[in-house]
Design a protein around this motif. Structure first.
Motif, PDB file in Angstrom:
ATOM      1  N   TYR A 261       0.725  -1.176  -0.090  1.00  0.00           N
ATOM      2  CA  TYR A 261      -0.057  -0.140   0.116  1.00  0.00           C
ATOM      3  C   TYR A 261       0.867   1.338   0.025  1.00  0.00           C
ATOM      4  CZ  TYR A 261      -3.914  -3.021   0.909  1.00  0.00           C
ATOM      5  OH  TYR A 261      -5.059  -3.856   0.719  1.00  0.00           O
TER       6      TYR A 261
ATOM      7  N   VAL B  13      -5.312   5.034   1.365  1.00  0.00           N
ATOM      8  CA  VAL B  13      -4.280   4.338   0.529  1.00  0.00           C
ATOM      9  C   VAL B  13      -4.803   3.738  -0.644  1.00  0.00           C
ATOM     10  CG1 VAL B  13      -2.912   3.817   2.599  1.00  0.00           C
ATOM     11  CG2 VAL B  13      -4.501   2.159   2.048  1.00  0.00           C
TER      12      VAL B  13
ATOM     13  N   LYS C 244      -3.547   0.667  -3.436  1.00  0.00           N
ATOM     14  CA  LYS C 244      -2.908  -0.832  -3.804  1.00  0.00           C
ATOM     15  C   LYS C 244      -1.404  -0.386  -4.774  1.00  0.00           C
ATOM     16  CE  LYS C 244      -4.201  -4.674  -2.034  1.00  0.00           C
ATOM     17  NZ  LYS C 244      -4.836  -5.675  -2.742  1.00  0.00           N
TER      18      LYS C 244
ATOM     19  N   ILE D 151      -3.052  -1.732   7.658  1.00  0.00           N
ATOM     20  CA  ILE D 151      -1.659  -1.416   6.864  1.00  0.00           C
ATOM     21  C   ILE D 151      -0.677  -1.506   7.871  1.00  0.00           C
ATOM     22  CG2 ILE D 151      -2.591   0.364   4.990  1.00  0.00           C
ATOM     23  CD1 ILE D 151      -1.020   2.319   6.823  1.00  0.00           C
TER      24      ILE D 151
END
Length: 688
Positions: A511, A536, A538, A659
């Protein structure tokens, strides 16, 4: 059923009778050795003994057709948690690449009654309560030590009972509590004796009720068509070193067995930690005070050093780069100041910093500091007369010497991935390196690279309905070098111990985006509270700076209320993360951590609204796992703040995921809260 309860009660009375005879005074030891499967016991059966708090063992054993790979740890007094992998040799799994059939299990044992003069040790055991439950059991067991003998009798169902227990793919099943009558009707007795004439070796014999021809485990059809020749097992234990053990046995009337294990105490370092004290050269003693103090502190592991005389007060601020415990760093710095501070100084103020941010202020009179190191004051007397404070966010002005603008680190990495259909054991072996640039107070530009010259990671699994983590293999398979992160991180501390953190960039392997949080300690750090969240996208696998263009899910957001309850009396912390997780599921994750002189053992469990997932694997699932953080100092023999962390958790689920934060504020505050600084004062002049 009543008859069985009567027999169990009479058995405990039998142990009580023996309590009037001579006995050992060493607690469960020396009878804390592993059974075939890793938990403390004889060979096939457990005892009421548990390894001591802070102890752990790992090992491997073979008794055809079984191979056991195991580990066990005691995070709390009387509690033993064991994990094992059971491989059945010669019985293939459903897929050819997977190899022989393998089963994972977690076992727990709690000694709810320690042995005393009149009462035996009594333990409750829960084996394999979740999943396939191929080797499940719940048992009660009593052990009585009449040194050098240790007598054991137990009563259990499932593996030790008359019939196998049904699987429980979701949740756990404990018949001993949920259906006691069924547990009683299924359970059978087991018993055994250990004889330890020396700490180096011991003999053992046991009666094992396991009905191998009725267990229903994968080995039954091929290897156990008939009852085993004997239910009595015999063994010999040998400890060539204090930390290692080799067991040889003759089991089931027809099999030789071997069990090798190593055991350690997490509370004690492998190598005694010692740092040479600073010795000032004679020709430097005539130098200016500022130069002398800066030189000594820099040589002792400090940087970004400031020294200033304000009236009759000496103010010193420095960054602690070396010492794991802040009180130890304070002790090292004060030992230098005790020798160098001139007589006109009345009070010494010492401020420890982290990346320019003041963390701890320590205040004491020069006279008390000198008296401490000349042995005129005891440590407790000195600490009573001194003061320590964390609510500080500024340092004195003046120039700073040896500012550390750059730092770096490198450490070995060994990451394991278990139970994929394409192969049970997948792994990556390599190194991780990072470098940091710190241009101003609290700022860090971080670059991290991972290299894996040995990489066997692959999968036949497909990403699930909302793949926030179940697509992790695409970021790791056949990729020997990866840009782990490239980011900017800023930490700020304000009045009243309020911390703030903001990060931006490539935040982790999967991320990129923005991440931030705010946190503060309450009740001297007994409680920490905060808010955090991230926005975020990918990253594109195989492209260091690429981002995925996913029209269905363009970005991911998280938002959490975070809390941590610190219990320094037991060295336990309990973390609660409540809010929105990466996939959009809402709920909570609770993490319990136990601290052992730098080693941190953690376990977590989550509960979220999994109905947002359309796949059966995530629906109804509760994310869970364990982690182990190991400091380098116990094996280095010198103090250092470096640690390594490893997780064991499912890698094919997307429930309750967050994350990977570079430096969470709770961890950044860590043991520098007032409540832990008070506890760690004993390490003021303690190297270990």
């Amino acid at each position: 059923m009543r008859l069985k309860l009567i027999i169990l009660f009479v058995s405990i009375l039998f142990f009580t009778f023996f309590s009037y005879m001579p006995r050992s005074f060493s607690g469960d030891e020396p009878f804390t050795c592993p059974a075939n499967w890793g938990g403390t016991g004889l060979m096939e059966t457990p005892t009421a003994r548990v390894i001591k708090e802070g102890g752990y063992r790992v090992g491997i054993s073979n008794i055809d057709p079984y191979w056991y790979y195991y580990g066990a740890v005691s995070p709390l007094k009387g509690l033993e948690i064991a994990g094992r992998i059971t491989k059945v040799e010669g019985v293939p799994a459903l897929t050819a690449d997977y190899g022989d059939t393998k089963d994972k299990a977690i076992d727990l044992k709690y000694r709810f009654c320690a042995e005393s003069k009149y009462i035996p040790a009594l333990s409750l055991g829960i084996m394999d309560p979740h999943g396939t439950r191929k080797y499940a059991s719940q048992y009660l067991v009593a052990s009585k030590q009449i040194y050098p003998f240790d007598f054991t009798i137990g009563f259990g169902n499932g593996r030790f009972g008359k019939r196998p227990l049904p699987s429980k793919p979701k949740g756990i099943k404990l018949e001993i509590f949920s259906d006691t009558d069924d547990w009683l009707s299924d359970s059978q007795f087991f018993y055994g004796i250990q004889f330890a004439p020396s700490e180096k070796y011991a003999f053992m014999v046991e009666y094992s009720p396991i009905q191998y021809h009725k267990t229903g485990d994968p080995a039954q059809k091929k290897y156990f068509k008939e009852p085993v020749p004997s239910k009595f097992n015999f063994g010999f234990r040998w400890k060539p070193f204090k930390w290692s053990e080799i067991d040889l046995s003759y089991q089931r009337g027809n099999q030789l067995g071997i069990n090798f294990s190593v055991a350690f105490d997490m509370k004690k370092p492998f190598v005694p930690i010692y740092d040479h004290p600073y010795r000032e050269r004679q020709n430097h003693r005539s130098d200016p005070l500022y130069d002398r103090i800066v030189r000594a502190l820099y040589a002792s592991g400090f940087s970004d050093i400031g020294v200033e005389e304000i009236g009759d007060e000496l103010w010193v601020d420095a960054q602690n780069n070396k010492y794991y415990y802040s009180p130890r760093a304070i002790g090292v710095a004060l030992s230098i100041l005790a020798d160098m501070a001139p007589e006109n100084i009345r009070e010494i103020h010492l401020i420890l910093k982290s990346n320019g941010i003041p963390i701890v202020e320590f205040m004491a009179t020069r006279e008390d500091v000198v008296d401490l190191f000349s042995k005129k004051l005891t440590l407790n007397e000195f600490l009573y007369l001194s003061e320590i404070n964390t609510d500080i966010n500024k340092t004195p002005g003046g120039k700073k010497i040896h500012r550390k603008f750059f730092d770096y680190g490198i450490k070995p990495l060994f990451r394991v991935f278990l139970n994929d259909p394409s192969g049970f054991f997948k792994y990556r072996l390599g190194v991780s390196g990072w470098s940091g640039f710190h241009p101003w107070k609290g700022a860090s530009f971080i670059a991290g690279i991972e290299g894996y010259p040995v990489n066997t990671v692959s999968t036949t699994n497909k990403p699930l309905s909302i793949p926030v983590r179940s697509d992790i293999v695409s970021y790791q398979e056949k990729k020997n070098v990866a840009l782990e992160r490239l980011m900017y991180d800023q930490i700020q501390k304000t009045k009243h111990d309020i911390y703030m953190r903001a990060s931006a960039g490539l935040l982790e392997v999967q991320y990129a985006g923005l991440d931030g949080e705010i946190a503060m300690p309450l009740l001297s750090g007994r409680l920490m509270v905060g808010l955090g969240g991230s926005f975020v996208k990918k990253r594109e696998p195989g492209e260091p700076f690429g981002l995925k263009d996913n029209p269905v899910k363009k970005h991911y957001t998280t938002a959490f209320f975070n809390a941590r309850l610190n219990i320094p009396e037991q060295e336990i912390s309990i973390d609660l993360k409540t809010g929105r997780f990466l996939a959009g599921d809402r709920g909570s994750r609770i993490t319990i951590s136990k601290f052992f002189n730098g080693v941190i053992l953690s376990a977590w469990y989550s509960s979220t609204n999994t109905d947002i997932f359309s796949d059966v694997h995530n629906r109804g699932y509760h994310d869970k796992g364990i982690a182990l953080t190991i400091p380098v100092r116990p094996v280095k023999g010198a103090d250092t703040k470096t640690t390594n962390r490893g997780d064991i958790a499912p890698w094919t689920r997307d429930v309750a995921q967050d994350i990977d934060h570079f430096k969470p504020l709770f961890d950044n505050m860590g043991r520098n809260s007032k409540i832990y600084l008070d506890k760690d004062k004993k390490r003021f002049n303690n190297h270990n």
